[in-house]
Write a protein that holds these residues in place. Structure first.
Motif, PDB file in Angstrom:
ATOM      1  N   ARG A   1       0.914  -0.866   0.281  1.00  0.00           N
ATOM      2  CA  ARG A   1       0.226  -0.034   0.196  1.00  0.00           C
ATOM      3  C   ARG A   1       0.959   1.001  -0.093  1.00  0.00           C
ATOM      4  O   ARG A   1       0.373   2.637  -0.292  1.00  0.00           O
ATOM      5  CB  ARG A   1      -0.963   0.225   0.927  1.00  0.00           C
ATOM      6  CG  ARG A   1      -2.180  -1.507   1.069  1.00  0.00           C
ATOM      7  CD  ARG A   1      -2.800  -0.890   2.277  1.00  0.00           C
ATOM      8  NE  ARG A   1      -4.049  -2.172   2.093  1.00  0.00           N
ATOM      9  CZ  ARG A   1      -3.573  -3.296   2.099  1.00  0.00           C
ATOM     10  NH1 ARG A   1      -2.642  -4.137   2.437  1.00  0.00           N
ATOM     11  NH2 ARG A   1      -5.503  -4.160   2.046  1.00  0.00           N
ATOM     12  N   ALA A   2       2.077   1.222   0.017  1.00  0.00           N
ATOM     13  CA  ALA A   2       2.693   1.969   0.531  1.00  0.00           C
ATOM     14  C   ALA A   2       3.854   2.423  -1.146  1.00  0.00           C
ATOM     15  O   ALA A   2       4.267   3.497  -1.054  1.00  0.00           O
ATOM     16  CB  ALA A   2       4.495   1.928   1.679  1.00  0.00           C
ATOM     17  N   ILE A   3       3.307   1.397  -2.140  1.00  0.00           N
ATOM     18  CA  ILE A   3       4.248   1.670  -3.251  1.00  0.00           C
ATOM     19  C   ILE A   3       3.211   3.280  -3.889  1.00  0.00           C
ATOM     20  O   ILE A   3       2.603   3.009  -4.080  1.00  0.00           O
ATOM     21  CB  ILE A   3       3.969   0.522  -4.250  1.00  0.00           C
ATOM     22  CG1 ILE A   3       5.022  -0.554  -3.918  1.00  0.00           C
ATOM     23  CG2 ILE A   3       4.273   0.948  -5.209  1.00  0.00           C
ATOM     24  CD1 ILE A   3       4.721  -1.881  -4.081  1.00  0.00           C
ATOM     25  N   GLU A   4       4.558   4.196  -4.788  1.00  0.00           N
ATOM     26  CA  GLU A   4       3.739   5.682  -5.128  1.00  0.00           C
ATOM     27  C   GLU A   4       3.385   5.209  -5.969  1.00  0.00           C
ATOM     28  O   GLU A   4       4.449   3.780  -6.810  1.00  0.00           O
ATOM     29  CB  GLU A   4       4.838   6.107  -5.032  1.00  0.00           C
ATOM     30  CG  GLU A   4       5.654   6.681  -3.524  1.00  0.00           C
ATOM     31  CD  GLU A   4       4.213   7.679  -3.130  1.00  0.00           C
ATOM     32  OE1 GLU A   4       3.426   7.836  -3.745  1.00  0.00           O
ATOM     33  OE2 GLU A   4       4.285   7.989  -1.825  1.00  0.00           O
ATOM     34  N   PRO A   5       2.508   5.347  -7.558  1.00  0.00           N
ATOM     35  CA  PRO A   5       1.842   5.806  -8.227  1.00  0.00           C
ATOM     36  C   PRO A   5       3.065   5.492  -9.466  1.00  0.00           C
ATOM     37  O   PRO A   5       3.058   5.436 -10.951  1.00  0.00           O
ATOM     38  CB  PRO A   5       0.680   6.490  -9.044  1.00  0.00           C
ATOM     39  CG  PRO A   5       0.095   6.523  -7.084  1.00  0.00           C
ATOM     40  CD  PRO A   5       1.353   6.527  -6.321  1.00  0.00           C
ATOM     41  N   SER A   6       3.504   6.738  -8.956  1.00  0.00           N
ATOM     42  CA  SER A   6       4.932   7.005 -10.100  1.00  0.00           C
ATOM     43  C   SER A   6       6.371   5.705 -10.128  1.00  0.00           C
ATOM     44  O   SER A   6       6.680   5.558 -11.721  1.00  0.00           O
ATOM     45  CB  SER A   6       6.250   7.713  -9.545  1.00  0.00           C
ATOM     46  OG  SER A   6       6.298   8.139  -8.474  1.00  0.00           O
TER      47      SER A   6
ATOM     48  N   MET B   1       7.268   1.923 -25.794  1.00  0.00           N
ATOM     49  CA  MET B   1       6.704   2.288 -24.147  1.00  0.00           C
ATOM     50  C   MET B   1       5.449   3.640 -24.019  1.00  0.00           C
ATOM     51  O   MET B   1       6.570   4.885 -25.016  1.00  0.00           O
ATOM     52  CB  MET B   1       8.214   1.913 -23.463  1.00  0.00           C
ATOM     53  CG  MET B   1       8.960   1.015 -23.199  1.00  0.00           C
ATOM     54  SD  MET B   1       9.572   1.187 -21.566  1.00  0.00           S
ATOM     55  CE  MET B   1      10.483  -0.688 -21.565  1.00  0.00           C
ATOM     56  N   PRO B   2       5.276   3.682 -22.729  1.00  0.00           N
ATOM     57  CA  PRO B   2       4.585   5.082 -23.217  1.00  0.00           C
ATOM     58  C   PRO B   2       5.452   5.797 -22.572  1.00  0.00           C
ATOM     59  O   PRO B   2       6.331   5.504 -21.380  1.00  0.00           O
ATOM     60  CB  PRO B   2       3.186   4.438 -22.000  1.00  0.00           C
ATOM     61  CG  PRO B   2       3.264   2.864 -21.934  1.00  0.00           C
ATOM     62  CD  PRO B   2       4.285   2.645 -22.456  1.00  0.00           C
ATOM     63  N   PRO B   3       5.386   7.180 -22.003  1.00  0.00           N
ATOM     64  CA  PRO B   3       6.109   8.030 -21.032  1.00  0.00           C
ATOM     65  C   PRO B   3       6.469   7.652 -20.273  1.00  0.00           C
ATOM     66  O   PRO B   3       7.597   7.775 -19.396  1.00  0.00           O
ATOM     67  CB  PRO B   3       5.729   8.880 -21.519  1.00  0.00           C
ATOM     68  CG  PRO B   3       5.082   9.093 -23.435  1.00  0.00           C
ATOM     69  CD  PRO B   3       4.661   7.370 -23.393  1.00  0.00           C
ATOM     70  N   HIS B   4       5.186   7.205 -19.355  1.00  0.00           N
ATOM     71  CA  HIS B   4       5.673   7.377 -17.531  1.00  0.00           C
ATOM     72  C   HIS B   4       6.646   6.288 -17.338  1.00  0.00           C
ATOM     73  O   HIS B   4       7.026   5.794 -16.995  1.00  0.00           O
ATOM     74  CB  HIS B   4       4.449   7.552 -17.256  1.00  0.00           C
ATOM     75  CG  HIS B   4       2.468   5.601 -18.052  1.00  0.00           C
ATOM     76  ND1 HIS B   4       2.897   6.503 -18.930  1.00  0.00           N
ATOM     77  CD2 HIS B   4       2.942   4.792 -16.793  1.00  0.00           C
ATOM     78  CE1 HIS B   4       1.927   4.765 -19.181  1.00  0.00           C
ATOM     79  NE2 HIS B   4       1.918   4.199 -18.060  1.00  0.00           N
ATOM     80  N   LEU B   5       6.192   5.217 -18.667  1.00  0.00           N
ATOM     81  CA  LEU B   5       6.991   3.913 -18.396  1.00  0.00           C
ATOM     82  C   LEU B   5       8.836   4.537 -18.600  1.00  0.00           C
ATOM     83  O   LEU B   5       9.223   3.185 -17.678  1.00  0.00           O
ATOM     84  CB  LEU B   5       6.132   2.562 -19.351  1.00  0.00           C
ATOM     85  CG  LEU B   5       6.529   1.226 -19.041  1.00  0.00           C
ATOM     86  CD1 LEU B   5       6.779   0.865 -17.965  1.00  0.00           C
ATOM     87  CD2 LEU B   5       6.024   0.184 -20.335  1.00  0.00           C
ATOM     88  N   ALA B   6       8.815   4.855 -19.798  1.00  0.00           N
ATOM     89  CA  ALA B   6      10.303   5.543 -20.192  1.00  0.00           C
ATOM     90  C   ALA B   6      10.692   6.522 -19.278  1.00  0.00           C
ATOM     91  O   ALA B   6      11.840   5.292 -18.696  1.00  0.00           O
ATOM     92  CB  ALA B   6       9.906   5.246 -21.547  1.00  0.00           C
TER      93      ALA B   6
ATOM     94  N   TYR C   1       9.834   5.894 -15.633  1.00  0.00           N
ATOM     95  CA  TYR C   1      10.293   4.859 -15.111  1.00  0.00           C
ATOM     96  C   TYR C   1      11.572   3.763 -15.029  1.00  0.00           C
ATOM     97  O   TYR C   1      12.109   3.534 -14.581  1.00  0.00           O
ATOM     98  CB  TYR C   1       8.889   4.292 -14.126  1.00  0.00           C
ATOM     99  CG  TYR C   1       9.444   2.920 -13.639  1.00  0.00           C
ATOM    100  CD1 TYR C   1       8.911   2.583 -12.299  1.00  0.00           C
ATOM    101  CD2 TYR C   1       9.564   1.527 -13.878  1.00  0.00           C
ATOM    102  CE1 TYR C   1       9.546   1.859 -11.273  1.00  0.00           C
ATOM    103  CE2 TYR C   1       9.769   0.421 -13.423  1.00  0.00           C
ATOM    104  CZ  TYR C   1       9.593   0.526 -11.855  1.00  0.00           C
ATOM    105  OH  TYR C   1       9.787  -1.037 -11.075  1.00  0.00           O
ATOM    106  N   MET C   2      11.796   3.018 -16.088  1.00  0.00           N
ATOM    107  CA  MET C   2      12.730   2.596 -16.592  1.00  0.00           C
ATOM    108  C   MET C   2      14.209   3.417 -16.038  1.00  0.00           C
ATOM    109  O   MET C   2      14.960   2.528 -15.694  1.00  0.00           O
ATOM    110  CB  MET C   2      12.484   2.275 -17.904  1.00  0.00           C
ATOM    111  CG  MET C   2      11.061   1.436 -17.804  1.00  0.00           C
ATOM    112  SD  MET C   2      11.573  -0.406 -16.461  1.00  0.00           S
ATOM    113  CE  MET C   2      12.920  -1.473 -17.818  1.00  0.00           C
ATOM    114  N   ILE C   3      13.902   4.743 -16.915  1.00  0.00           N
ATOM    115  CA  ILE C   3      15.215   5.517 -16.843  1.00  0.00           C
ATOM    116  C   ILE C   3      15.731   5.588 -15.037  1.00  0.00           C
ATOM    117  O   ILE C   3      17.278   5.655 -14.686  1.00  0.00           O
ATOM    118  CB  ILE C   3      15.124   7.036 -17.614  1.00  0.00           C
ATOM    119  CG1 ILE C   3      14.938   6.239 -18.471  1.00  0.00           C
ATOM    120  CG2 ILE C   3      15.834   7.854 -17.070  1.00  0.00           C
ATOM    121  CD1 ILE C   3      14.892   7.407 -19.805  1.00  0.00           C
TER     122      ILE C   3
END
Length: 311
Positions: free
Chosen positions: A119-124, A252-257, A259-261
């Motif tokens: 539950r503490a994992i951030e959506p980002s 990849m969508p931008p938000h996933l890219a 995150y990977m970076i």
């Protein structure tokens, strides 16, 4: 004793196919739940399917009504599912459909990035977040003993997009020293199929899976290049180049890219020899493939020889 009835969603994928074939080899009757029932299933030709304990049915994890119908028709009590991206309720309606149709245990293909308080994992932190939401929904609907979360590390098949660059003679890498475990998807499926057919070992509800060894990104590329008989130049990509590789070359969508970076940029935990892209892992979990299946995990070298010979 009657054969255990299981249903595998997504059997046309490498993990789902291996899960289905493994469950059948261990005596289970397997329903193959597919969006398109005419598609080819890897490793399962017409003769093997006809002679084995397989049945095809139409279903889509993003459509709970089809999930309920497929399970009811199959009579299955055990189900393999994966993350269906884009569902606004994080698959809750699909999980409810599984439960109402009679499923007693779900094997869910999650991610090794899911750790600590879910539950503490951030959506980002998009990868662990979306998988954690599904795990939380499974716990709410099935209870803590009603599902097994299989959390694999970095897939060896994620390296396939590098093939073209290797053949052209130059590979750009974002964080070349970041470590990978390169687990083979078929090994993940073998574990999932074993759990479907036989249950989890020691009542484990979370099973981390990794490849047999860790190697840096640059060493991984060297192994792939050797399988192709190439010796490419390797250069370090900057952040802009990495973003372009993820979004334009890998779709990849931008938000996933992003995150990977960010994830790759994380420094390895101090004093930790065992980590994948900055995330600490447990050394003993690297033997879980053999623990569950009785067969050692496939090495990167073995996977590369087969993948590049047939791709």
């Amino acid at each position: 004793m009657a054969a255990r009835k299981v249903i595998v969603f997504g059997p046309t994928g490498a993990v789902g196919s291996a899960a289905a074939r493994t469950a059948a080899s261990l005596g289970a009757e397997v329903t193959l739940a597919m969006r398109d029932t005419a598609k080819v299933i890897p490793g399962l030709d017409d003769e093997k399917e006809k002679n084995g304990a397989f049945e095809r049915t139409q279903a889509d994890l993003t459509n709970p009504d089809t999930v309920r119908d497929a399970v009811s028709k199959s009579g299955a009590k055990y189900a393999f599912i994966y993350l269906a991206f884009g569902m606004p309720d994080n698959m809750k309606s699909t999980i409810e459909a599984l439960k109402s149709a009679g499923i007693e245990l779900v094997v869910f293909l999650s991610s090794f990035t899911v750790r600590g308080d879910l539950r503490a994992i951030e959506p980002s932190d998009i990868i662990p977040y979306v998988h954690a939401q599904v795990e939380l929904n499974l716990e709410e609907i099935f209870g803590a003993d009603g599902f097994v979360a299989v959390r694999p590390g970095s897939f060896a098949s994620n390296n396939l997009p590098y093939k073209e660059a290797i053949e052209k003679g130059e590979v750009k890498l974002w964080v070349p020293d970041a470590k990978l475990d390169n687990i083979v998807p078929e090994d993940i499926g073998r574990v999932c199929g074993t759990v479907l057919a036989k249950g989890s070992q020691d009542d484990q509800r979370v099973v981390y899976l990794y490849g047999p060894t860790l190697s840096t990104q640059s060493d991984t590329i060297k192994t792939l290049a050797e399988a192709l008989g190439k010796d490419p130049k390797m250069t370090k990509a900057d952040e802009q180049e990495a973003y372009k590789m993820f979004t334009e070359e890998r779709g990849m969508p931008p938000h996933l890219a992003n995150y990977m970076i960010r994830q790759a940029r994380k420094a390895a935990p101090e004093g930790s020899e065992y980590h994948v892209f900055g995330t600490s892992i447990e050394e003993e979990h690297m033997s879980n493939v053999q623990k569950y299946t009785g067969q050692r995990a496939t090495s990167l070298e073995e996977w590369a020889q087969q993948a590049f010979a047939t791709s």
